[in-house]
Write an enzyme that holds these catalytic residues in place. Structure first.
Site, PDB file in Angstrom:
ATOM      1  N   GLY A 147     -86.693 -37.266  25.292  1.00  0.00           N
ATOM      2  CA  GLY A 147     -85.382 -37.857  25.455  1.00  0.00           C
ATOM      3  C   GLY A 147     -84.292 -36.802  25.451  1.00  0.00           C
ATOM      4  N   CYS A 148     -83.075 -37.201  25.783  1.00  0.00           N
ATOM      5  CA  CYS A 148     -81.974 -36.239  25.929  1.00  0.00           C
ATOM      6  C   CYS A 148     -81.551 -35.631  24.592  1.00  0.00           C
ATOM      7  CB  CYS A 148     -80.792 -36.906  26.626  1.00  0.00           C
ATOM      8  SG  CYS A 148     -80.218 -38.447  25.865  1.00  0.00           S
ATOM      9  N   TYR A 149     -81.200 -36.465  23.625  1.00  0.00           N
ATOM     10  CA  TYR A 149     -80.799 -35.931  22.322  1.00  0.00           C
ATOM     11  C   TYR A 149     -81.933 -35.154  21.650  1.00  0.00           C
ATOM     12  CZ  TYR A 149     -76.362 -38.511  22.219  1.00  0.00           C
ATOM     13  OH  TYR A 149     -75.089 -38.978  22.479  1.00  0.00           O
ATOM     14  N   THR A 181     -84.277 -33.439  22.979  1.00  0.00           N
ATOM     15  CA  THR A 181     -84.423 -32.148  23.645  1.00  0.00           C
ATOM     16  C   THR A 181     -83.364 -31.173  23.156  1.00  0.00           C
ATOM     17  OG1 THR A 181     -85.391 -33.115  25.648  1.00  0.00           O
ATOM     18  CG2 THR A 181     -84.348 -30.959  25.876  1.00  0.00           C
ATOM     19  N   ALA A 182     -82.103 -31.608  23.151  1.00  0.00           N
ATOM     20  CA  ALA A 182     -81.012 -30.736  22.715  1.00  0.00           C
ATOM     21  C   ALA A 182     -81.186 -30.312  21.258  1.00  0.00           C
ATOM     22  CB  ALA A 182     -79.675 -31.449  22.898  1.00  0.00           C
TER      23      ALA A 182
END
Length: 208
Positions: free
Chosen positions: A138-140, A142-143
């Protein structure tokens, strides 16, 4: 499959730029039959091609299948594909190892877990290359994982006590219409949402 959404469109853009990939079926649900250019005007190379209807038998003939479906919808389609077909799922269906976490944050039955496709983490690239089924992060998560991993590995922070302040644009919510995502509501402002550990990416961030 799911090529008409924001994630599907970005995936198409990346695949178009890859010299070793030839696109096959580009399928969508409610957008089937529409011109790709009418949904993704940033992809002129596909402008006159139309989104096709999803047929598992047709997808099974491809070298690799990418799924960009809403969370909870990938598992049903995967069940109709032979085990020999490599699949990369951009949704959350196969990211979580703990069934209880899936039930708590997404609801319904847990479909299982695949190789977690964050190749930049130590050891993950080898696992991804060897896997026929990969869950795209997912995006969060990954960051957060990419930012925190070097700090934790160096012993500069405790992995159980990491605080992250993150912001995302409204495209992260997908194409679904909602009053709180309208331009008049968000321009020049920030708003907190799903606070207090309620965000569905919470268990994935803790896991990674």
């Amino acid at each position: 499959m799911g090529a008409s959404g924001y994630a599907g469109g970005e995936l198409l853009r990346l695949l178009l730029g890859h010299p070793g990939i030839e696109l096959g079926t580009i399928a969508a649900g409610s957008s089937a039959g529409q011109r790709i250019g009418s949904v993704h005007p940033n992809l002129p190379g596909l402008a006159d091609q139309v989104f096709e209807t999803t047929h598992p038998g047709e997808l099974a003939e491809h070298d690799v299948v990418f799924l960009a479906l809403p969370h909870g919808q990938s598992a049903g389609l995967v069940a109709q594909l032979p085990d020999t077909v490599p699949v990369v799922d951009l949704g959350a269906d196969f990211r979580l190892r703990e069934p209880a976490h899936w039930s708590q944050y997404y609801g319904g039955d847990h479909a299982g877990s695949w190789t977690y496709g964050l190749a930049e983490l130590p050891g993950h690239r080898v696992e991804v290359k060897a896997s026929g089924r990969v869950a795209n992060p997912g995006c969060y998560p990954t960051a957060v994982a990419l930012a925190a991993a070097p700090i934790v590995a160096a012993g500069l922070a405790d992995a159980t006590d990491v605080v992250v302040v993150a912001s995302s644009g409204t495209s992260g919510a997908g194409r679904g219409q909602s009053s709180q995502l309208m331009g008049a509501e968000v321009m020049g402002s920030l708003s907190a949402y799903k606070t207090g550990g309620a965000h569905q990416h919470t268990p994935e961030m803790e896991q990674s």
